[in-house]
Write a protein that holds these residues in place. Structure first.
Motif, short mmCIF file in Angstrom:
data_model
loop_
_atom_site.label_atom_id
_atom_site.label_comp_id
_atom_site.label_asym_id
_atom_site.label_seq_id
_atom_site.Cartn_x
_atom_site.Cartn_y
_atom_site.Cartn_z
N LEU A 5 8.45 -4.62 9.48
CA LEU A 5 9.57 -5.07 8.65
C LEU A 5 10.22 -6.34 8.60
O LEU A 5 10.46 -6.63 9.64
CB LEU A 5 10.45 -3.91 8.57
N VAL A 21 9.94 -3.90 3.37
CA VAL A 21 11.55 -3.76 3.69
C VAL A 21 11.68 -2.31 4.09
O VAL A 21 12.92 -1.86 4.40
CB VAL A 21 12.31 -3.99 2.32
N HIS A 22 10.77 -1.30 4.01
CA HIS A 22 11.12 0.02 4.44
C HIS A 22 9.73 0.54 4.78
O HIS A 22 8.80 0.43 4.26
CB HIS A 22 11.67 1.06 3.41
N LYS A 23 9.58 1.39 6.13
CA LYS A 23 8.47 2.26 6.38
C LYS A 23 8.86 3.36 7.14
O LYS A 23 9.83 3.43 8.03
CB LYS A 23 7.77 1.26 7.47
N GLU A 24 8.21 4.34 6.49
CA GLU A 24 8.47 5.68 7.27
C GLU A 24 7.13 6.47 7.23
O GLU A 24 6.46 6.80 6.00
CB GLU A 24 9.38 6.48 6.23
N ASP A 27 4.16 5.73 4.58
CA ASP A 27 4.64 4.98 3.27
C ASP A 27 5.29 3.50 3.66
O ASP A 27 5.95 3.57 4.63
CB ASP A 27 5.84 6.08 2.91
N THR A 29 7.10 0.21 1.94
CA THR A 29 7.80 -0.13 0.67
C THR A 29 7.69 -1.84 0.83
O THR A 29 8.33 -2.35 1.48
CB THR A 29 9.32 0.33 0.39
N GLU A 36 13.07 -11.18 -1.50
CA GLU A 36 13.66 -10.62 -0.31
C GLU A 36 14.27 -11.81 0.75
O GLU A 36 15.34 -11.77 0.97
CB GLU A 36 12.47 -10.04 0.43
N ARG A 107 18.60 -1.94 -3.65
CA ARG A 107 18.20 -0.90 -2.57
C ARG A 107 17.89 -1.74 -1.40
O ARG A 107 17.44 -0.95 -0.36
CB ARG A 107 17.19 -0.08 -3.00
N ASN A 108 17.55 -3.07 -1.44
CA ASN A 108 16.93 -3.49 -0.03
C ASN A 108 17.98 -3.44 1.03
O ASN A 108 19.24 -3.65 0.90
CB ASN A 108 17.06 -5.10 -0.18
N PRO A 109 17.58 -3.02 2.28
CA PRO A 109 18.54 -2.73 3.30
C PRO A 109 19.49 -4.03 3.86
O PRO A 109 20.65 -3.90 4.22
CB PRO A 109 17.56 -2.48 4.35
N ARG A 110 18.99 -5.13 3.19
CA ARG A 110 19.69 -6.43 3.68
C ARG A 110 20.93 -6.82 2.80
O ARG A 110 21.87 -7.35 3.12
CB ARG A 110 18.80 -7.59 3.69
#
Length: 114
Positions: A5, A21-24, A27, A29, A36, A107-110
């Motif tokens: 990420l 920006v996201h991994k689960e 999945d 994103t 970004e 929605r970006n975690p940053r």
């Protein structure tokens, strides 16, 4: 394949770059890398800004961000560089990929860090 990420870059066949920006689980994103990277630094137009970005005087603000992406592409393309470069097709064969629409990037975690 392990996509890291906010570090690795993913390139499509049209020359666009993406950042994860996201991994689960399986999945992943992705969002446009230039968008970004535009969330990495908080720009305050003060004396410190003028000194830090003096070379960009009378240039477009997007040039600062594009130079960051260009730097990341160069290093991700080297085997000993920071991050790695992945082909989007290969990433999509190993992950369920979702793209964040640029207009919904809040929605970006940053976005929550200052």
């Amino acid at each position: 394949m392990n996509v890291e990420l906010l570090k690795d870059l993913i390139k499509d066949d049209r020359g666009n770059y993406y950042a994860a920006v996201h991994k689960e689980g399986n999945d992943l994103t992705l969002v446009n890398a230039m968008l970004e990277r535009s969330y990495e630094d908080l720009l305050e137009f003060n004396e410190e800004f003028k000194q830090k970005y003096a070379e960009y005087e009378h240039q477009f603000i997007g040039k600062i961000i594009m130079d960051k992406v260009r730097h990341d592409v160069v290093f991700a393309s080297k085997e000993d560089g920071h991050g790695r470069m992945h082909d989007l097709g290969k990433v999509m064969s190993e992950y369920r990929v979702t793209f964040i629409d640029m207009i919904e990037f809040y929605r970006n975690p940053r976005t929550g860090r200052l």
